[in-house]
Design a protein around this motif. Structure first.
Motif, PDB file in Angstrom:
ATOM      1  N   THR A 127       0.891  -1.142   0.097  1.00  0.00           N
ATOM      2  CA  THR A 127      -0.186   0.287  -0.048  1.00  0.00           C
ATOM      3  C   THR A 127       0.977   1.284   0.101  1.00  0.00           C
ATOM      4  O   THR A 127       0.588   2.075  -0.784  1.00  0.00           O
ATOM      5  CB  THR A 127      -0.972  -0.115   1.239  1.00  0.00           C
ATOM      6  N   ILE A 128       1.871   1.243   0.957  1.00  0.00           N
ATOM      7  CA  ILE A 128       2.674   2.512   1.038  1.00  0.00           C
ATOM      8  C   ILE A 128       3.466   2.869  -0.044  1.00  0.00           C
ATOM      9  O   ILE A 128       3.147   4.027  -0.643  1.00  0.00           O
ATOM     10  CB  ILE A 128       3.493   2.445   2.292  1.00  0.00           C
ATOM     11  N   PRO A 129       4.338   1.850  -0.740  1.00  0.00           N
ATOM     12  CA  PRO A 129       5.075   2.269  -2.186  1.00  0.00           C
ATOM     13  C   PRO A 129       3.960   2.264  -3.096  1.00  0.00           C
ATOM     14  O   PRO A 129       4.289   3.406  -4.069  1.00  0.00           O
ATOM     15  CB  PRO A 129       5.753   0.962  -2.204  1.00  0.00           C
ATOM     16  N   ALA A 130       2.693   2.051  -2.959  1.00  0.00           N
ATOM     17  CA  ALA A 130       1.878   2.210  -4.371  1.00  0.00           C
ATOM     18  C   ALA A 130       1.260   3.769  -3.964  1.00  0.00           C
ATOM     19  O   ALA A 130       1.243   4.457  -5.194  1.00  0.00           O
ATOM     20  CB  ALA A 130       0.545   1.489  -4.058  1.00  0.00           C
ATOM     21  N   LEU A 131       1.261   4.220  -2.851  1.00  0.00           N
ATOM     22  CA  LEU A 131       0.589   5.559  -2.549  1.00  0.00           C
ATOM     23  C   LEU A 131       1.645   6.548  -3.025  1.00  0.00           C
ATOM     24  O   LEU A 131       1.432   7.514  -3.476  1.00  0.00           O
ATOM     25  CB  LEU A 131       0.254   5.964  -1.032  1.00  0.00           C
ATOM     26  N   GLU A 132       3.135   6.226  -2.703  1.00  0.00           N
ATOM     27  CA  GLU A 132       4.010   7.057  -3.016  1.00  0.00           C
ATOM     28  C   GLU A 132       4.210   7.225  -4.409  1.00  0.00           C
ATOM     29  O   GLU A 132       4.625   8.530  -4.825  1.00  0.00           O
ATOM     30  CB  GLU A 132       5.257   6.419  -2.570  1.00  0.00           C
ATOM     31  N   ILE A 133       3.747   6.324  -5.286  1.00  0.00           N
ATOM     32  CA  ILE A 133       3.975   6.792  -6.868  1.00  0.00           C
ATOM     33  C   ILE A 133       2.373   7.225  -7.466  1.00  0.00           C
ATOM     34  O   ILE A 133       2.394   8.130  -8.357  1.00  0.00           O
ATOM     35  CB  ILE A 133       4.457   5.496  -7.620  1.00  0.00           C
ATOM     36  N   LEU A 134       1.334   6.807  -6.836  1.00  0.00           N
ATOM     37  CA  LEU A 134       0.265   7.074  -7.265  1.00  0.00           C
ATOM     38  C   LEU A 134      -0.330   8.610  -6.909  1.00  0.00           C
ATOM     39  O   LEU A 134      -0.887   9.186  -7.921  1.00  0.00           O
ATOM     40  CB  LEU A 134      -0.728   6.231  -6.519  1.00  0.00           C
ATOM     41  N   ILE A 135      -0.057   9.159  -5.782  1.00  0.00           N
ATOM     42  CA  ILE A 135      -0.601  10.269  -5.295  1.00  0.00           C
ATOM     43  C   ILE A 135      -0.165  11.449  -6.000  1.00  0.00           C
ATOM     44  O   ILE A 135      -0.922  12.174  -6.811  1.00  0.00           O
ATOM     45  CB  ILE A 135      -0.444  10.489  -3.924  1.00  0.00           C
ATOM     46  N   PRO A 136       1.343  11.516  -6.379  1.00  0.00           N
ATOM     47  CA  PRO A 136       1.758  12.618  -7.172  1.00  0.00           C
ATOM     48  C   PRO A 136       1.320  12.697  -8.498  1.00  0.00           C
ATOM     49  O   PRO A 136       1.043  13.528  -9.262  1.00  0.00           O
ATOM     50  CB  PRO A 136       3.212  12.503  -7.287  1.00  0.00           C
ATOM     51  N   GLU A 137       1.035  11.282  -9.162  1.00  0.00           N
ATOM     52  CA  GLU A 137       0.447  11.435 -10.654  1.00  0.00           C
ATOM     53  C   GLU A 137      -0.904  11.842 -10.586  1.00  0.00           C
ATOM     54  O   GLU A 137      -1.187  12.469 -11.599  1.00  0.00           O
ATOM     55  CB  GLU A 137       0.671   9.911 -11.040  1.00  0.00           C
ATOM     56  N   LEU A 138      -1.850  11.448  -9.695  1.00  0.00           N
ATOM     57  CA  LEU A 138      -2.982  11.751  -9.769  1.00  0.00           C
ATOM     58  C   LEU A 138      -3.478  13.367  -9.544  1.00  0.00           C
ATOM     59  O   LEU A 138      -4.245  14.116  -9.748  1.00  0.00           O
ATOM     60  CB  LEU A 138      -3.969  11.096  -8.667  1.00  0.00           C
ATOM     61  N   LEU A 139      -2.454  13.976  -8.731  1.00  0.00           N
ATOM     62  CA  LEU A 139      -2.353  15.428  -8.461  1.00  0.00           C
ATOM     63  C   LEU A 139      -2.026  15.999  -9.714  1.00  0.00           C
ATOM     64  O   LEU A 139      -2.428  17.044 -10.061  1.00  0.00           O
ATOM     65  CB  LEU A 139      -1.340  15.964  -7.148  1.00  0.00           C
ATOM     66  N   ARG A 140      -0.975  15.508 -10.390  1.00  0.00           N
ATOM     67  CA  ARG A 140      -0.534  16.189 -11.859  1.00  0.00           C
ATOM     68  C   ARG A 140      -1.593  16.225 -12.609  1.00  0.00           C
ATOM     69  O   ARG A 140      -1.768  17.080 -13.341  1.00  0.00           O
ATOM     70  CB  ARG A 140       0.795  15.265 -12.372  1.00  0.00           C
ATOM     71  N   GLU A 141      -2.454  15.187 -12.770  1.00  0.00           N
ATOM     72  CA  GLU A 141      -3.848  15.202 -13.581  1.00  0.00           C
ATOM     73  C   GLU A 141      -4.786  15.912 -12.946  1.00  0.00           C
ATOM     74  O   GLU A 141      -5.930  15.792 -13.766  1.00  0.00           O
ATOM     75  CB  GLU A 141      -4.173  13.549 -13.898  1.00  0.00           C
ATOM     76  N   GLY A 142      -4.543  16.466 -12.046  1.00  0.00           N
ATOM     77  CA  GLY A 142      -5.609  17.493 -11.740  1.00  0.00           C
ATOM     78  C   GLY A 142      -6.771  16.817 -10.703  1.00  0.00           C
ATOM     79  O   GLY A 142      -7.708  17.703 -10.280  1.00  0.00           O
ATOM     80  N   TYR A 143      -6.504  15.878 -10.185  1.00  0.00           N
ATOM     81  CA  TYR A 143      -7.509  15.264  -9.069  1.00  0.00           C
ATOM     82  C   TYR A 143      -7.122  15.956  -7.881  1.00  0.00           C
ATOM     83  O   TYR A 143      -5.923  16.274  -7.431  1.00  0.00           O
ATOM     84  CB  TYR A 143      -7.296  13.798  -8.959  1.00  0.00           C
ATOM     85  N   ARG A 144      -8.398  16.124  -6.949  1.00  0.00           N
ATOM     86  CA  ARG A 144      -8.117  16.531  -5.639  1.00  0.00           C
ATOM     87  C   ARG A 144      -8.598  15.596  -4.701  1.00  0.00           C
ATOM     88  O   ARG A 144      -9.798  14.957  -5.140  1.00  0.00           O
ATOM     89  CB  ARG A 144      -8.965  17.832  -5.291  1.00  0.00           C
ATOM     90  N   PHE A 145      -8.074  15.266  -3.679  1.00  0.00           N
ATOM     91  CA  PHE A 145      -8.236  14.444  -2.577  1.00  0.00           C
ATOM     92  C   PHE A 145      -9.102  14.989  -1.483  1.00  0.00           C
ATOM     93  O   PHE A 145      -8.817  15.724  -0.941  1.00  0.00           O
ATOM     94  CB  PHE A 145      -7.092  13.858  -2.182  1.00  0.00           C
ATOM     95  N   VAL A 146     -10.306  14.327  -1.255  1.00  0.00           N
ATOM     96  CA  VAL A 146     -11.142  14.866  -0.261  1.00  0.00           C
ATOM     97  C   VAL A 146     -11.751  13.536   0.791  1.00  0.00           C
ATOM     98  O   VAL A 146     -11.209  12.495   0.107  1.00  0.00           O
ATOM     99  CB  VAL A 146     -12.324  15.482  -0.859  1.00  0.00           C
ATOM    100  N   THR A 147     -12.278  13.737   1.760  1.00  0.00           N
ATOM    101  CA  THR A 147     -12.776  12.710   2.529  1.00  0.00           C
ATOM    102  C   THR A 147     -14.138  12.374   1.935  1.00  0.00           C
ATOM    103  O   THR A 147     -14.664  12.986   1.057  1.00  0.00           O
ATOM    104  CB  THR A 147     -13.186  13.437   3.963  1.00  0.00           C
ATOM    105  N   VAL A 148     -14.545  11.010   2.469  1.00  0.00           N
ATOM    106  CA  VAL A 148     -15.814  10.574   1.775  1.00  0.00           C
ATOM    107  C   VAL A 148     -16.972  11.471   1.966  1.00  0.00           C
ATOM    108  O   VAL A 148     -17.902  11.756   1.080  1.00  0.00           O
ATOM    109  CB  VAL A 148     -16.249   9.290   2.284  1.00  0.00           C
ATOM    110  N   SER A 149     -17.074  12.037   3.203  1.00  0.00           N
ATOM    111  CA  SER A 149     -18.210  12.924   3.731  1.00  0.00           C
ATOM    112  C   SER A 149     -18.074  14.103   2.843  1.00  0.00           C
ATOM    113  O   SER A 149     -19.105  14.519   1.996  1.00  0.00           O
ATOM    114  CB  SER A 149     -17.991  13.557   4.930  1.00  0.00           C
ATOM    115  N   GLU A 150     -16.787  14.787   2.388  1.00  0.00           N
ATOM    116  CA  GLU A 150     -16.839  15.813   1.567  1.00  0.00           C
ATOM    117  C   GLU A 150     -17.184  15.722  -0.193  1.00  0.00           C
ATOM    118  O   GLU A 150     -17.821  16.311  -0.730  1.00  0.00           O
ATOM    119  CB  GLU A 150     -15.371  16.601   1.680  1.00  0.00           C
TER     120      GLU A 150
END
Ligand SMILES: [Zn+2]
Length: 232
Positions: free
Chosen positions: A203-226
């Motif tokens: 999980t941890i190494p996957a997050l390390e490569i995935l998060i910067p790429e999704l941010l680069r693609e313009g996605y924004r991370f929010v909580t489920v409630s939001e």
């Protein structure tokens, strides 16, 4: 006279059917499980099940902090008892806590009384951490019966499932998780990860490569409630 009475009772029946179906559709909107949300303007939600865990959860928090991202953690009540400080750390660092039963019980195999106990007992644990409890419930293995939804709803909870399963629970390689998520991601997705997996953690190494790429693609991370609030 008889005809008129029949006619008016027929009209009353139609009105009754219409009002019942209208109230059912209003009720069902909040009642049905959430898999993903619409119209969220490139917002997505990371979710982590089965924690807290003193080794893995803080490492995930560090990655989320690095990118200033908030996520939702579906805690098991028993793990809050074992790892109270880690549970508090998740709350104090601004993340949302969801309910994943007290003992990771498969609720679709339980009596109604046991289902209620599993959710309520964990709600007390979550309240002891954040002071307010939770309104988001995720059934272990995503397994539930229609009758369980009545209980979940009665307890003030909304059932939250997911639209993308990273299969990190199968020790899927970080590269494969990356390819799967980046190849399938859509506006409003709810992504399933785990902050505790028995054995090797990808999980941890996957997050390390995935998060910067999704941010680069313009996605924004929010909580489920939001995410739910954004979709209206
Ligand atoms: Zn689980």
């Amino acid at each position: 006279m008889g005809y008129r009475r029949n006619k008016s009772s027929a009209i009353l029946s139609i009105l009754l059917v219409l009002s019942v179906s209208a109230s059912f559709s209003i009720r069902s909107a909040a009642f049905m499980p959430v898999y993903r949300c619409n119209n969220t303007e490139k917002a997505i939600a990371l979710t982590f099940d089965d924690g807290p865990h003193p080794k893995y959860t803080p490492r995930i928090l560090d990655i989320l902090d690095k990118y200033d991202i908030k996520a939702t953690f579906f805690f098991i009540g028993q793990n809050i008892v074992y790892y109270r400080d880690t549970a508090k750390m998740v709350y104090e660092r601004g993340h949302e806590i969801g309910n994943h039963t007290y003992d990771h019980t498969i609720i679709s195999k339980c009596s109604p009384e046991k289902v209620e106990e599993e959710i309520s007992e964990n709600d007390r644990m979550i309240t002891s951490i954040n002071g307010i409890g939770s309104s988001l419930f995720r059934p272990p293995q995503g397994s539930y019966r229609k009758s369980d939804l009545d209980i979940i709803n009665k307890l003030g909870y909304r059932t939250v499932l997911w639209s993308l399963d990273t299969e990190d629970w199968k020790h899927t390689s970080p590269e494969r998780i990356y390819r799967y998520v980046t190849g399938n991601i859509k506006d409003g997705d709810i992504i399933l990860f785990h902050d505790y997996i028995s054995g090797e953690n990808t999980t941890i190494p996957a997050l390390e490569i995935l998060i910067p790429e999704l941010l680069r693609e313009g996605y924004r991370f929010v909580t489920v409630s939001e995410l739910i609030a954004r979709s209206g």
